[in-house]
Design a protein around this motif. Structure first.
Motif, PDB file in Angstrom:
ATOM      1  N   LEU A 131       0.808  -1.223   0.000  1.00 43.86           N
ATOM      2  CA  LEU A 131       0.000   0.000   0.000  1.00 43.86           C
ATOM      3  C   LEU A 131       0.838   1.268   0.000  1.00 43.86           C
ATOM      4  O   LEU A 131       0.405   2.309  -0.512  1.00 43.86           O
ATOM      5  CB  LEU A 131      -0.951  -0.014   1.196  1.00 43.86           C
TER       6      LEU A 131
ATOM      7  N   GLU B 104      -7.107   0.510  -0.537  1.00 43.83           N
ATOM      8  CA  GLU B 104      -7.118  -0.029   0.827  1.00 43.83           C
ATOM      9  C   GLU B 104      -8.382  -0.863   1.064  1.00 43.83           C
ATOM     10  O   GLU B 104      -8.324  -1.934   1.692  1.00 43.83           O
ATOM     11  CB  GLU B 104      -7.023   1.109   1.834  1.00 43.83           C
TER      12      GLU B 104
ATOM     13  N   ARG C  41      -1.389   1.816   6.862  1.00 44.54           N
ATOM     14  CA  ARG C  41      -2.368   1.665   5.789  1.00 44.54           C
ATOM     15  C   ARG C  41      -3.063   0.303   5.845  1.00 44.54           C
ATOM     16  O   ARG C  41      -4.246   0.191   5.509  1.00 44.54           O
ATOM     17  CB  ARG C  41      -1.699   1.886   4.432  1.00 44.54           C
TER      18      ARG C  41
ATOM     19  N   ALA D 123      -7.040  -0.369   6.143  1.00 46.99           N
ATOM     20  CA  ALA D 123      -7.759  -1.322   5.299  1.00 46.99           C
ATOM     21  C   ALA D 123      -8.645  -2.260   6.113  1.00 46.99           C
ATOM     22  O   ALA D 123      -9.463  -2.984   5.544  1.00 46.99           O
ATOM     23  CB  ALA D 123      -6.763  -2.140   4.473  1.00 46.99           C
TER      24      ALA D 123
END
Length: 409
Positions: free
Chosen positions: A293, A306, A339, A343
């Motif tokens: 990511l 994400e 990240r 997600a």
């Protein structure tokens, strides 16, 4: 070793392991290294062990338990880890040894090469890394120096040189020197693809990478011929090697699914192509996804990417941690953990992506990925609790590789 001597050696080892793994408080064990006082996370699914003790003999873990249950001899080398948190060694399932700093790995000064490996791997907690695109011979030479003990570094698995569609070298690689471009694999027939896979595995590759969708520039993606991709993947599987795919878009992903690829190296950047149906088909094929990511951190639709990763994880798809380090200059891991949390992956899912999931994907669950007797002594000591803040997976105090401190003190 003669058969009788081998039998005696095996029996002696078993006897040692039985005694070393004892939980009797009145027995003094004789490991080569003890880690005491840490909160131990044996695996993503097991309860943590407070005030834990992990004993190592050579390159194997021989005992795991509480300080109340395991006593340690006074003269055993000991890491006192009160207030720290111990997890199994991490795997980075997407890096590249393609930067100029890796050239001539067979003859670089050991200290220099070790510093570079420390920066990309050991100080980040990575005891195993998967290079999914580099000059095979150079990476294999570097790995050999590590295995001989000349250089301190992680365990290296490599795909070597990737496979591209005919006339499908990605736009961002076309300016490489002609002698490098000439080495690239662009099989024109299924038979050629099989032969090239066999050759590369014979040269030391541990996996195969296919550009099933190759970025040609200006938004155009060239899919690999499905028959060629299938032949390459079949040959790799016949040789017991997993297959990675750089898919780029839905067309490239369709080729990967048809070819029974094992791992998607990135989520789809074109998130309009992503759907529950695609998600389900990948899951049915048992494919893993590497989020990377951080690579997409500056694109306009990062939030949608994400969500794509989170959707796949929630559907039961396997997630493997990877940074794309070596392609992108950023060496850290903190943004990737942040990240992944956005997600929707919790600390257990992130720990699995670093440990048990890659061990399972490479058929090595019996030897690594957990903290348990008999497992490889690859461990990471964290200065913060990852169950409270997943950013603490970046706070590596110490990395132990094969029972030896490879980073930290």
């Amino acid at each position: 070793m003669p058969p009788l001597r081998a039998l005696h050696a095996t029996l002696a080892l078993l006897a040692f392991l039985c005694s070393a793994c004892s939980t009797m408080t009145d027995r003094c064990v004789t490991p080569t290294l003890a880690i005491i006082g840490a909160t131990v996370y044996p695996s993503p699914t097991e309860a943590p062990i407070a005030d834990g003790v992990v004993l190592i003999h050579g390159d194997k873990i021989v005992a795991v338990g509480t300080a109340a249950a395991i006593s340690v001899c006074a003269d055993v080398p000991t890491i006192r880890a009160q207030g720290q948190h111990l997890v199994a060694g991490f795997q980075n399932s997407h890096i590249h040894f393609t930067e100029p700093i890796w050239e001539g790995a067979a003859s670089q000064p050991a200290a220099k090469l070790g510093e570079q490996l420390n920066d990309i791997a050991l100080r980040r907690g990575f005891t195993t890394v998967v290079d999914i695109g580099s000059h095979t011979a150079n990476t294999v030479a570097m790995r050999a120096r590590i295995e001989r003990g000349e250089v301190v570094g992680p365990r290296i698995l490599t795909t070597g040189i990737p496979f591209y569609p005919v006339n499908g070298i990605p736009w961002y690689l076309r300016d490489l020197p002609p002698e490098i471009l000439k080495m690239f694999n662009t099989p024109a027939t299924p038979a050629e693809a099989r032969a090239l896979v066999a050759k590369q595995v014979a040269e030391g590759a541990d996996a195969v990478k296919l550009f099933t969708g190759s970025g040609m520039g200006q938004g155009k993606v060239l899919p690999m011929d499905t028959a060629i991709a299938t032949a390459a993947a079949d040959e790799a599987h016949k040789l017991g090697k997993p297959v990675f795919s750089h898919a780029s878009n839905l067309a490239g992903l369709e080729v990967a699914i048809a070819a029974r690829v094992d791992v998607i190296a990135h989520p789809l950047q074109d998130t309009d192509d992503w759907s529950p149906a695609v998600n389900a088909r990948m899951r049915e094929r048992g494919m893993a996804m590497v989020p990377t990511l951080t690579l997409f951190g500056s694109v306009d639709n990062i939030a949608a990417i994400e969500r794509e990763v989170g959707d796949y994880a929630r559907a039961g798809g396997q997630i493997l941690f990877g940074t794309d380090g070596g392609f992108i200059p950023y060496r850290g891991t903190d943004e990737e953990f942040l990240r992944m949390g956005r997600a929707g992956l919790d600390w257990r899912a992130i720990l699995a992506s670093l440990t048990t999931a890659p061990a399972a994907r490479f058929g090595e669950s019996a030897r690594r990925g957990r903290i348990a007797p008999g497992m490889d002594a690859d461990l990471v000591l964290l200065s913060g609790d990852p169950s409270r803040d997943t950013g603490n997976f970046s706070n590596v105090r110490m990395t132990i590789r094969r029972g030896v401190i490879a980073f930290g003190r």
